[in-house]
Design an enzyme around this catalytic site. Structure first.
Site, mmCIF file in Angstrom:
data_model
loop_
_atom_site.group_PDB
_atom_site.id
_atom_site.type_symbol
_atom_site.label_atom_id
_atom_site.label_comp_id
_atom_site.label_asym_id
_atom_site.label_seq_id
_atom_site.Cartn_x
_atom_site.Cartn_y
_atom_site.Cartn_z
ATOM 1 N N ARG A 108 15.835 -7.331 14.222
ATOM 2 C CA ARG A 108 16.660 -6.262 13.711
ATOM 3 C C ARG A 108 15.925 -4.981 14.411
ATOM 4 N NH1 ARG A 108 17.881 -4.557 7.554
ATOM 5 N NH2 ARG A 108 19.295 -6.158 7.916
ATOM 6 N N HIS A 135 26.193 -7.261 12.780
ATOM 7 C CA HIS A 135 25.435 -8.031 11.765
ATOM 8 C C HIS A 135 25.926 -9.458 11.339
ATOM 9 C CE1 HIS A 135 22.417 -8.503 8.581
ATOM 10 N NE2 HIS A 135 22.818 -7.404 7.885
ATOM 11 N N GLN A 138 25.034 -11.679 8.292
ATOM 12 C CA GLN A 138 25.791 -11.384 7.178
ATOM 13 C C GLN A 138 27.144 -11.675 6.990
ATOM 14 O OE1 GLN A 138 24.174 -8.984 4.366
ATOM 15 N NE2 GLN A 138 26.246 -9.962 3.474
ATOM 16 N N ASP A 230 30.632 -1.093 2.471
ATOM 17 C CA ASP A 230 29.459 -0.677 3.063
ATOM 18 C C ASP A 230 28.998 0.685 2.847
ATOM 19 O OD1 ASP A 230 26.924 -1.283 4.253
ATOM 20 O OD2 ASP A 230 27.811 -1.233 6.494
ATOM 21 N N CYS A 270 27.420 -5.890 1.511
ATOM 22 C CA CYS A 270 26.331 -6.578 2.102
ATOM 23 C C CYS A 270 25.146 -6.237 1.540
ATOM 24 C CB CYS A 270 26.178 -6.276 3.636
ATOM 25 S SG CYS A 270 26.214 -4.525 3.857
ATOM 26 N N ARG A 298 22.577 -15.642 1.996
ATOM 27 C CA ARG A 298 21.673 -15.287 3.137
ATOM 28 C C ARG A 298 20.963 -16.412 3.443
ATOM 29 N NH1 ARG A 298 21.653 -9.965 4.924
ATOM 30 N NH2 ARG A 298 20.660 -10.853 6.742
#
Ligand code: CP
Ligand code: NVA
Length: 310
Positions: A108, A135, A138, A230, A270, A298
């Site tokens: 990340r 991402h 996700q 988001d 998310c 996830r």
């Protein structure tokens, strides 16, 4: 027929074939079931995953670390101050060295190019755990969650409201790859990346699905099966938060906006959420919200990704 994904990296959903995406979903489903019934599934016995984090994380960190453990392997958390990478050792040397110790790397970080370089120079699979651009883990999870809740993705429409950011980009890639309609509503100065849009339009054309990029949030949520939002300021953009808020207030997902959606819409995010900004409690805590199932998934989806690549 199974597609061999062993040794591959996952940097972008746009690099995956439809078969690979559904293979990830099939394995996710079976691993989720096994975990539920307590059946052991040591698919990565003795394997080691390095987890490089240049940004904070709750879900990604904990789901990858517990995930590799449940598969019989071990995860090494490598935070911003742990590697010489943070003191300017280059990506090439880091990739070569880590490849001698580990069986896979999850990273990340800020720069998407760093992840591309790590995958290019490393000799082991690299999994993108979020960059400023994308991402993918996700969104693979999100699509898997939507199939659980709503069935056939090709019959559905997702509306994304807010910033044209990493989530918007991976949703464009993901929805267009599987042939799901997607509409984005963003302020005119926060539109998604042009290359991502171009690639997604090509995918959508191939799959016979639709992509719309709008500014009007009310128009976007009409007839949507999934409403997604988001944060307005992503990690690294904290200093812009106040300035951004001015442009984004009308994109807040609240009961008034939701009145325009289908009765059985599902709400997704998310996480982490900034309650009171992009979404209000009445929506995120409502019966239509699936955010915690989404967060749980996830774990299952990333276990499948690791098992297939490593
Ligand atoms: N959604 C997500 O990636 O959450 P974290 O930042 O907590 O990992
Ligand atoms: N757009 C957000 C996603 C967090 C999971 C960020 O990059 O901070």
């Amino acid at each position: 027929m199974a597609v061999n994904m062993k040794g591959k990296s996952l940097v972008s959903i746009n690099d995956l074939s439809l078969e690979e995406i559904y293979q990830i979903f099939d394995l996710s489903k079976s691993l989720k079931q096994k975990r539920l019934t307590g059946e052991k599934h040591p698919l990565l016995e003795g394997k080691k995953l390095g987890m490089i984090f240049s940004k904070p994380s709750t879900r990604t960190r904990v789901s990858f670390e517990t995930g590799i453990y449940e598969l019989g392997g071990i995860g090494l958390y490598l935070g911003p101050n742990d590697l010489q990478l943070g003191r300017s050792e280059n990506i090439y040397d880091t990739a070569k060295v880590l490849s001698r110790y580990l069986d896979g790397i999850m990273i990340r970080t800020f720069s998407h190019q760093d992840v591309l370089d790590l995958a290019r120079y490393g000799d082991i699979p690299v999994i993108n755990g979020l960059t400023d651009l994308l991402h993918p883990c996700q969104v693979l999870t999100d699509l898997f969650t939507i199939t659980e809740k709503k069935g056939d993705l090709r019959k559905l429409k997702l509306a994304y409201l807010g910033d044209g950011n990493n989530m918007a980009h991976s949703l464009l890639h993901g929805c267009s790859k599987v042939g799901m309609d997607i509409v984005l509503a963003t302020p005119s100065n926060y539109k998604p990346d042009e290359t991502v849009v171009k690639n997604s339009l090509e995918n959508a054309k191939y799959m016979g699905s639709k992509i719309e990029i709008l500014e009007d949030p009310v128009e976007a949520v009409k007839n949507a099966d999934v409403i997604y939002t988001d944060v307005w300021a992503s990690m690294g953009q904290e200093a812009e938060a106040e300035e951004r808020r001015k442009y984004f207030v009308r994109y807040q997902v609240n009961p008034e906006l939701i009145e325009n959606a289908k009765d059985d819409y599902i709400f997704m995010h998310c996480l982490p959420a900034h309650r009171g900004d992009e979404v209000v409690d009445e929506v995120i805590d409502s019966k239509n919200s699936v955010v915690f199932d989404e967060a749980e998934n996830r774990l299952h989806v990333q276990k499948a990704i690791m098992a297939l690549l490593m």
